[in-house]
Motif scaffolding. Structure first.
Motif, PDB file in Angstrom:
ATOM      1  N   MET A   1     -24.782  76.544  90.462  1.00 17.00           N
ATOM      2  CA  MET A   1     -24.422  76.958  89.104  1.00 17.00           C
ATOM      3  C   MET A   1     -25.470  76.430  88.130  1.00 17.00           C
ATOM      4  SD  MET A   1     -21.115  74.611  88.158  1.00 17.00           S
ATOM      5  CE  MET A   1     -21.272  72.879  87.683  1.00 17.00           C
ATOM      6  N   THR A   2     -25.874  77.293  87.208  1.00 11.19           N
ATOM      7  CA  THR A   2     -26.900  76.951  86.226  1.00 11.19           C
ATOM      8  C   THR A   2     -26.316  76.802  84.822  1.00 11.19           C
ATOM      9  OG1 THR A   2     -27.388  79.305  85.905  1.00 11.19           O
ATOM     10  CG2 THR A   2     -28.691  78.112  87.549  1.00 11.19           C
ATOM     11  N   THR A   3     -25.011  76.931  84.693  1.00 10.93           N
ATOM     12  CA  THR A   3     -24.317  76.671  83.439  1.00 10.93           C
ATOM     13  C   THR A   3     -23.006  75.961  83.771  1.00 10.93           C
ATOM     14  OG1 THR A   3     -23.156  78.794  83.429  1.00 10.93           O
ATOM     15  CG2 THR A   3     -25.299  78.715  82.325  1.00 10.93           C
ATOM     16  N   MET A   4     -22.512  75.205  82.817  1.00  9.66           N
ATOM     17  CA  MET A   4     -21.238  74.514  83.011  1.00  9.66           C
ATOM     18  C   MET A   4     -20.087  75.495  83.216  1.00  9.66           C
ATOM     19  SD  MET A   4     -21.743  71.202  82.883  1.00  9.66           S
ATOM     20  CE  MET A   4     -22.847  69.944  82.210  1.00  9.66           C
ATOM     21  N   ALA A   5     -20.174  76.639  82.547  1.00  6.30           N
ATOM     22  CA  ALA A   5     -19.084  77.597  82.607  1.00  6.30           C
ATOM     23  C   ALA A   5     -18.968  78.289  83.955  1.00  6.30           C
ATOM     24  CB  ALA A   5     -19.257  78.646  81.505  1.00  6.30           C
ATOM     25  N   ALA A   6     -19.970  78.138  84.827  1.00  4.07           N
ATOM     26  CA  ALA A   6     -19.950  78.823  86.115  1.00  4.07           C
ATOM     27  C   ALA A   6     -19.141  78.071  87.174  1.00  4.07           C
ATOM     28  CB  ALA A   6     -21.377  79.032  86.618  1.00  4.07           C
ATOM     29  N   GLU A   7     -18.601  76.911  86.831  1.00  3.29           N
ATOM     30  CA  GLU A   7     -17.889  76.119  87.838  1.00  3.29           C
ATOM     31  C   GLU A   7     -16.657  76.841  88.363  1.00  3.29           C
ATOM     32  OE1 GLU A   7     -16.426  71.510  88.385  1.00  3.29           O
ATOM     33  OE2 GLU A   7     -16.051  72.511  86.472  1.00  3.29           O
ATOM     34  N   THR A   8     -15.926  77.516  87.508  1.00  2.00           N
ATOM     35  CA  THR A   8     -14.722  78.229  87.957  1.00  2.00           C
ATOM     36  C   THR A   8     -15.069  79.282  88.994  1.00  2.00           C
ATOM     37  OG1 THR A   8     -13.669  77.861  85.807  1.00  2.00           O
ATOM     38  CG2 THR A   8     -12.780  79.620  87.179  1.00  2.00           C
ATOM     39  N   ALA A   9     -16.119  80.045  88.749  1.00  2.26           N
ATOM     40  CA  ALA A   9     -16.529  81.076  89.708  1.00  2.26           C
ATOM     41  C   ALA A   9     -17.031  80.455  91.005  1.00  2.26           C
ATOM     42  CB  ALA A   9     -17.608  81.959  89.083  1.00  2.26           C
ATOM     43  N   MET A  10     -17.717  79.315  90.923  1.00  2.00           N
ATOM     44  CA  MET A  10     -18.219  78.660  92.125  1.00  2.00           C
ATOM     45  C   MET A  10     -17.066  78.175  93.002  1.00  2.00           C
ATOM     46  SD  MET A  10     -20.755  75.325  92.500  1.00  2.00           S
ATOM     47  CE  MET A  10     -19.500  74.201  91.894  1.00  2.00           C
ATOM     48  N   LEU A  11     -16.065  77.556  92.407  1.00  2.00           N
ATOM     49  CA  LEU A  11     -14.929  77.074  93.186  1.00  2.00           C
ATOM     50  C   LEU A  11     -14.152  78.235  93.810  1.00  2.00           C
ATOM     51  CD1 LEU A  11     -13.642  74.286  90.754  1.00  2.00           C
ATOM     52  CD2 LEU A  11     -14.951  73.976  92.867  1.00  2.00           C
ATOM     53  N   ARG A  12     -13.999  79.301  93.076  1.00  2.00           N
ATOM     54  CA  ARG A  12     -13.281  80.453  93.618  1.00  2.00           C
ATOM     55  C   ARG A  12     -14.052  81.075  94.775  1.00  2.00           C
ATOM     56  NH1 ARG A  12     -13.155  83.095  89.292  1.00  2.00           N
ATOM     57  NH2 ARG A  12     -11.189  82.219  88.500  1.00  2.00           N
ATOM     58  N   THR A  13     -15.369  81.153  94.662  1.00  2.00           N
ATOM     59  CA  THR A  13     -16.176  81.726  95.751  1.00  2.00           C
ATOM     60  C   THR A  13     -16.114  80.847  96.997  1.00  2.00           C
ATOM     61  OG1 THR A  13     -17.665  82.714  94.124  1.00  2.00           O
ATOM     62  CG2 THR A  13     -18.476  82.526  96.377  1.00  2.00           C
ATOM     63  N   PHE A  14     -16.208  79.536  96.817  1.00  2.00           N
ATOM     64  CA  PHE A  14     -16.151  78.640  97.969  1.00  2.00           C
ATOM     65  C   PHE A  14     -14.796  78.718  98.660  1.00  2.00           C
ATOM     66  CE2 PHE A  14     -15.384  74.317  99.749  1.00  2.00           C
ATOM     67  CZ  PHE A  14     -16.367  74.337 100.721  1.00  2.00           C
ATOM     68  N   ALA A  15     -13.720  78.834  97.900  1.00  2.00           N
ATOM     69  CA  ALA A  15     -12.390  78.965  98.504  1.00  2.00           C
ATOM     70  C   ALA A  15     -12.282  80.245  99.333  1.00  2.00           C
ATOM     71  CB  ALA A  15     -11.318  78.932  97.416  1.00  2.00           C
ATOM     72  N   GLY A  16     -13.014  81.283  98.933  1.00  2.21           N
ATOM     73  CA  GLY A  16     -12.992  82.531  99.708  1.00  2.21           C
ATOM     74  C   GLY A  16     -13.682  82.418 101.049  1.00  2.21           C
ATOM     75  N   TRP A  17     -14.504  81.399 101.257  1.00  2.00           N
ATOM     76  CA  TRP A  17     -15.165  81.206 102.553  1.00  2.00           C
ATOM     77  C   TRP A  17     -14.253  80.521 103.572  1.00  2.00           C
ATOM     78  CZ3 TRP A  17     -20.452  78.835 100.608  1.00  2.00           C
ATOM     79  CH2 TRP A  17     -21.146  79.810  99.876  1.00  2.00           C
ATOM     80  N   LEU A  18     -13.136  79.981 103.131  1.00  2.93           N
ATOM     81  CA  LEU A  18     -12.277  79.173 103.998  1.00  2.93           C
ATOM     82  C   LEU A  18     -11.179  80.027 104.618  1.00  2.93           C
ATOM     83  CD1 LEU A  18     -11.892  76.079 101.629  1.00  2.93           C
ATOM     84  CD2 LEU A  18     -13.704  76.555 103.299  1.00  2.93           C
ATOM     85  N   GLN A  19     -10.858  79.690 105.869  1.00  3.72           N
ATOM     86  CA  GLN A  19      -9.782  80.333 106.607  1.00  3.72           C
ATOM     87  C   GLN A  19      -8.766  79.269 107.023  1.00  3.72           C
ATOM     88  OE1 GLN A  19      -9.723  83.607 106.816  1.00  3.72           O
ATOM     89  NE2 GLN A  19     -11.777  83.808 105.885  1.00  3.72           N
ATOM     90  N   PRO A  20      -7.558  79.666 107.408  1.00  6.30           N
ATOM     91  CA  PRO A  20      -6.579  78.668 107.868  1.00  6.30           C
ATOM     92  C   PRO A  20      -7.049  77.860 109.073  1.00  6.30           C
ATOM     93  CG  PRO A  20      -5.497  80.739 107.346  1.00  6.30           C
ATOM     94  CD  PRO A  20      -6.955  81.005 107.274  1.00  6.30           C
ATOM     95  N   SER A  21      -7.961  78.426 109.868  1.00  4.11           N
ATOM     96  CA  SER A  21      -8.452  77.721 111.051  1.00  4.11           C
ATOM     97  C   SER A  21      -9.727  76.934 110.791  1.00  4.11           C
ATOM     98  CB  SER A  21      -8.706  78.725 112.180  1.00  4.11           C
ATOM     99  OG  SER A  21      -9.679  79.695 111.773  1.00  4.11           O
ATOM    100  N   THR A  22     -10.237  76.929 109.557  1.00  2.32           N
ATOM    101  CA  THR A  22     -11.492  76.242 109.234  1.00  2.32           C
ATOM    102  C   THR A  22     -11.345  74.731 109.424  1.00  2.32           C
ATOM    103  OG1 THR A  22     -12.163  77.956 107.668  1.00  2.32           O
ATOM    104  CG2 THR A  22     -13.191  75.792 107.428  1.00  2.32           C
ATOM    105  N   VAL A  23     -12.381  74.128 110.016  1.00  3.98           N
ATOM    106  CA  VAL A  23     -12.442  72.677 110.182  1.00  3.98           C
ATOM    107  C   VAL A  23     -13.696  72.186 109.465  1.00  3.98           C
ATOM    108  CG1 VAL A  23     -12.604  70.763 111.808  1.00  3.98           C
ATOM    109  CG2 VAL A  23     -11.244  72.787 112.399  1.00  3.98           C
ATOM    110  N   PHE A  24     -13.500  71.360 108.455  1.00  2.96           N
ATOM    111  CA  PHE A  24     -14.637  70.814 107.726  1.00  2.96           C
ATOM    112  C   PHE A  24     -15.381  69.804 108.590  1.00  2.96           C
ATOM    113  CE2 PHE A  24     -12.020  71.844 103.875  1.00  2.96           C
ATOM    114  CZ  PHE A  24     -12.910  72.752 103.338  1.00  2.96           C
TER     115      PHE A  24
END
Length: 350
Positions: A204-227
């Motif tokens: 993110m290159t602006t402070m306001a982009a944090e909401t979109a970044m968190l939402r995009t990262f959550a879309g990469w996760l599945q119930p079977s995902t292991v960090f």
């Protein structure tokens, strides 16, 4: 020649007596004459030229307050006609004030000297960039045992692992610290490029982009995902949980499993090298040598400098550093699994 205070008082008293009584009837006339002869010639001449004051205050005004100081005062007419003298401006002070103002508004507009503002990746939202890369390699076919992490009898599917790392604005934690970059890698089967390790990074290159970044990262996760991380259980995961809560989004991290490679790495290699930092482990154990790598401690300054209108050169180096971190996590995971399996086989043969 200066007159003492006593002589001045005597002169004032004599001058007052002279104005009130005629010389013939004055009782102090002989004393006054004696005083006249005792005074210096310059003082007698000055008294002869000046009229006698009307009062004590007038005498003080004339003899003390308006005494000449050695600098001749300009005539009244000349002083009225002379233009007002302007004070010379303090150029240095003006420059300092301009410097403060420029520093205060530097974050509002890019500096003219910052020529390189190119951010890597593709912009997928306002102020949010996605950086993608793909490393062709074989994907492990068998489940990976977690015995090296003291989780006996547990295994994880290789495709469920998500190796992740964040770059943040500081190491103190708390609500004032935020992640400006999230890097994630997973084994992926691409139809065009085959199998390999897929690396995705959100910047993110602006402070306001944090909401979109968190939402995009959550879309990469599945119930079977292991960090899978390196000290992410104590730092990266809690930080992201806090940011999700502050953004009023559902926090998806707590429900997922997490394998932290820092603790089994310390148990196995403590005392072998000078420390167990990820850069040391990858250099000593995995034989990975980074070139022109930007230390993680300089990542916050690189991002803040870009926000203030600076160059994006160091910001791209931060992205390369984060890219290598998640690639190293995948290799370290395979190495720890292989070391644990080798030790168990050795013990079984004995």
């Amino acid at each position: 020649m200066s007159l003492s205070l006593d002589k001045l008082r005597l002169l004032r008293r004599q001058a007052g007596d002279a104005t009130q009584a005629p010389p013939s009837t004055s009782a102090s006339a002989p004393a006054a004459c004696a005083a006249e002869t005792a005074l210096p010639p310059a003082a007698n001449e000055a008294r002869a030229r000046k009229p006698a004051p009307d009062s004590v205050f007038a005498w003080v005004e004339q003899e003390i307050k308006h005494k000449p100081t050695g600098v001749a005062a300009p005539p009244a007419a000349a002083a009225a006609s002379a233009p007002a003298t302007l004070r010379k401006p303090d150029v240095g002070g003006l420059h300092r004030l301009l410097g403060l103002r420029e520093r205060g508004t530097a974050s509002a507009r890019p500096r003219a000297s910052a020529q390189d503002r190119q951010v890597p990746g593709e912009q997928i939202a306002d102020g949010l960039f996605l950086i993608e890369a793909f490393l062709p390699q074989a994907i492990p076919t068998a489940p990976l045992s977690l015995a090296f992490a003291r989780r006996e009898g547990e295994a994880v599917q290789p495709r469920d692992l998500l190796f992740f790392d964040t770059e943040t604005t500081g190491l103190a934690g708390g609500t004032g610290t935020r992640a400006f970059m999230i890097g994630a890698a997973d084994w992926h089967d691409d139809g065009e490029r085959g199998t390999g390790l897929r690396i995705r990074q959100l910047l993110m290159t602006t402070m306001a982009a944090e909401t979109a970044m968190l939402r995009t990262f959550a879309g990469w996760l599945q119930p079977s995902t292991v960090f899978c991380s390196y000290n992410g259980r104590c730092y990266d995961a809690p930080l992201l949980k806090t940011r999700y809560r502050l953004a009023r989004q559902r926090e998806p991290i707590s429900a997922l499993d997490h394998v932290d490679l820092l603790f089994p790495t310390r148990r196995r290699y403590r005392g072998t090298w000078e420390n167990c930092r990820l850069a040391t482990i990858e250099r000593q154990l995995l034989q990975i040598v980074r070139e022109d790598d930007l230390p993680g401690s300089e990542a916050p300054a690189a991002w803040l400098n870009y926000l203030r209108g600076g160059s994006a050169v160091n910001l791209r180096r931060v992205a390369e550093h984060n890219h290598q971190d998640v690639v190293t996590l995948a290799q370290l995971m395979l190495r720890l699994v292989a070391e644990e399996q080798r030790e168990r086989e050795t013990l079984a043969l004995q």
